[in-house]
Structures are given as structure tokens and as C-alpha cells.
Design a protein around this motif. Sequence first.
Motif, mmCIF file in Angstrom:
data_model
loop_
_atom_site.group_PDB
_atom_site.id
_atom_site.type_symbol
_atom_site.label_atom_id
_atom_site.label_comp_id
_atom_site.label_asym_id
_atom_site.label_seq_id
_atom_site.Cartn_x
_atom_site.Cartn_y
_atom_site.Cartn_z
ATOM 1 N N UNK A 132 0.782 -1.409 0.048
ATOM 2 C CA UNK A 132 0.212 0.049 -0.122
ATOM 3 C C UNK A 132 0.882 1.253 -0.066
ATOM 4 N N UNK A 133 0.636 1.956 -1.080
ATOM 5 C CA UNK A 133 1.529 3.332 -1.187
ATOM 6 C C UNK A 133 0.381 4.335 -1.429
ATOM 7 N N UNK A 134 0.465 5.323 -0.269
ATOM 8 C CA UNK A 134 -0.537 6.303 -0.475
ATOM 9 C C UNK A 134 -0.395 7.119 -1.519
ATOM 10 N N UNK A 135 -1.577 7.531 -2.475
ATOM 11 C CA UNK A 135 -1.454 8.490 -3.527
ATOM 12 C C UNK A 135 -1.310 9.876 -2.788
ATOM 13 N N UNK A 136 -0.246 10.521 -2.911
ATOM 14 C CA UNK A 136 -0.017 11.609 -2.426
ATOM 15 C C UNK A 136 0.121 12.900 -3.555
ATOM 16 N N UNK A 137 -0.133 14.090 -3.249
ATOM 17 C CA UNK A 137 0.214 15.042 -3.988
ATOM 18 C C UNK A 137 0.881 16.032 -3.464
ATOM 19 N N UNK A 138 1.855 16.739 -4.040
ATOM 20 C CA UNK A 138 2.967 17.643 -3.771
ATOM 21 C C UNK A 138 2.419 18.950 -3.926
ATOM 22 N N UNK A 139 3.053 19.871 -3.196
ATOM 23 C CA UNK A 139 2.367 21.341 -3.122
ATOM 24 C C UNK A 139 3.177 21.775 -4.326
ATOM 25 N N UNK A 140 2.502 22.709 -5.341
ATOM 26 C CA UNK A 140 2.892 23.376 -6.334
ATOM 27 C C UNK A 140 4.189 24.170 -6.065
ATOM 28 N N UNK A 141 5.096 24.161 -6.922
ATOM 29 C CA UNK A 141 6.256 25.102 -6.915
ATOM 30 C C UNK A 141 5.994 26.488 -6.185
ATOM 31 N N UNK A 142 4.961 26.938 -6.971
ATOM 32 C CA UNK A 142 4.631 28.386 -6.303
ATOM 33 C C UNK A 142 4.267 28.368 -4.968
ATOM 34 N N UNK A 143 3.915 27.415 -4.302
ATOM 35 C CA UNK A 143 3.761 27.465 -2.614
ATOM 36 C C UNK A 143 5.016 27.303 -2.216
ATOM 37 N N UNK A 144 5.840 26.514 -2.613
ATOM 38 C CA UNK A 144 7.227 26.244 -1.801
ATOM 39 C C UNK A 144 8.306 27.038 -2.207
ATOM 40 N N UNK A 145 8.413 27.872 -3.210
ATOM 41 C CA UNK A 145 9.484 28.730 -3.777
ATOM 42 C C UNK A 145 9.172 30.180 -3.670
ATOM 43 N N UNK A 146 9.748 30.741 -3.019
ATOM 44 C CA UNK A 146 9.655 32.225 -3.182
ATOM 45 C C UNK A 146 11.027 32.798 -3.499
ATOM 46 N N UNK A 147 10.858 33.984 -4.605
ATOM 47 C CA UNK A 147 12.008 34.661 -4.917
ATOM 48 C C UNK A 147 12.031 36.039 -4.431
ATOM 49 N N UNK A 148 13.269 36.421 -3.802
ATOM 50 C CA UNK A 148 13.222 37.928 -3.386
ATOM 51 C C UNK A 148 14.287 38.678 -3.836
#
Length: 188
Positions: free
Chosen positions: A172-188
Motif C-alpha cells: 500500500x503506497x498512498x497516492x500523494x500530491x505535492x505542493x505546487x512550486x509556487x507554494x514552496x518557492x519564493x523569489x526575493x
Amino acid sequence: MARRRSVRDFSPEPLPDGVLEAAIQAAASAPSGAHVQPWRFVVVSDPARKRRLREAAEAEEREFYSRRAPAEWLDAVAPFGTDWRKPFLEVAPAVIVVFEVHQGPHSPKPYYVKESVGIAVGLLLATLHQAGLATLTHTPSPMRFLNDVCERPPEERPYLVIPVGRPAPGARVPALTRKPLAEVMVRC
């Protein structure tokens, strides 16, 4: 790397020769504070020692799940079917117990220990995944029993337990989704 998943159901099928050595060598190439390399990777493959590891881990986990774990945490892990039972510690062909090495009679004072060991573990997991193997990051709470099971000195402190192998048929391997890049990457 996006296909890497944690597995709790392992096949007992033996690992290919040399794969653990190559993965640990890659992990040991990680940067570390003052280049002290404050890690130890203990490979447990002996069935009797894996049984001791499982029994000790389950005793700690049973206490944690029944008395110390907050309800919020239990709700968060419920979809993954995790509980105090840890058969994967005995079934997986190998278990890598990662220790932080602190200052002791035969080890210098380390710097940035948790950060250094964390980077090394990231390389280890990525290398094992690229080798076609499955892993699980397991942190029994508390973990000091690992020093006894793995016969390690007190200046080595348990960091993480990583069963390694191939998924069992029908795992059993859970079907996971990852956060989109826009949620985890910030440019400053």
C-alpha cells in the motif's frame, strides 16, 4: 525524485551487492560543519538483531501511540495506516540506523550536527531511490534503545531509522500530491 514514496510493506528479497555501500558513500560526501562529518550509518541485516530492533521500537511506539501522542498527530497520520506495529523493521532486508556523532573520546567536537546529518540523509534517500529501492524514514520515540541494539557508544545519538528494500507485492503506497512550486518557492 517526484515518484519517491515511503513504503511500509517490504519484500524480504535481498538487496543487490554493493548498493548500500555505494549509497552510504554518496551520503558521506555531504557537506558538514567544519568538515567533521558527524554521522555514522549502521547497517542492520542480521535477522536476530532486526528482531531486537523491532521489539524495542514497538515497545517505545506502543507507549507513544497509547499515551504520549497528541490526538491531532494521530489524526494526521491515520490516512497512512501507521501505528505502533513495525513489522517492516524485521522484513526489510536491511535497516540503516543513522547516528549523530557528538564529541567523545574518539571524535572531535562537531558543528551543525543536525544540519549536517540531515543533508547526508537526504543524499542517502535520493541515492537509494535512484538505485530502484524503497525506503521509510522512521523515528521511534524515544530512540536511545538504538545505542544498545546497534552497540554504539554514548557520543553517538540516534537520528533516524531507514528500512531499505523493494516494496512487497501489493504494498500500500498512498497516492500523494505535492505542493505546487509556487507554494514552496519564493523569489526575493
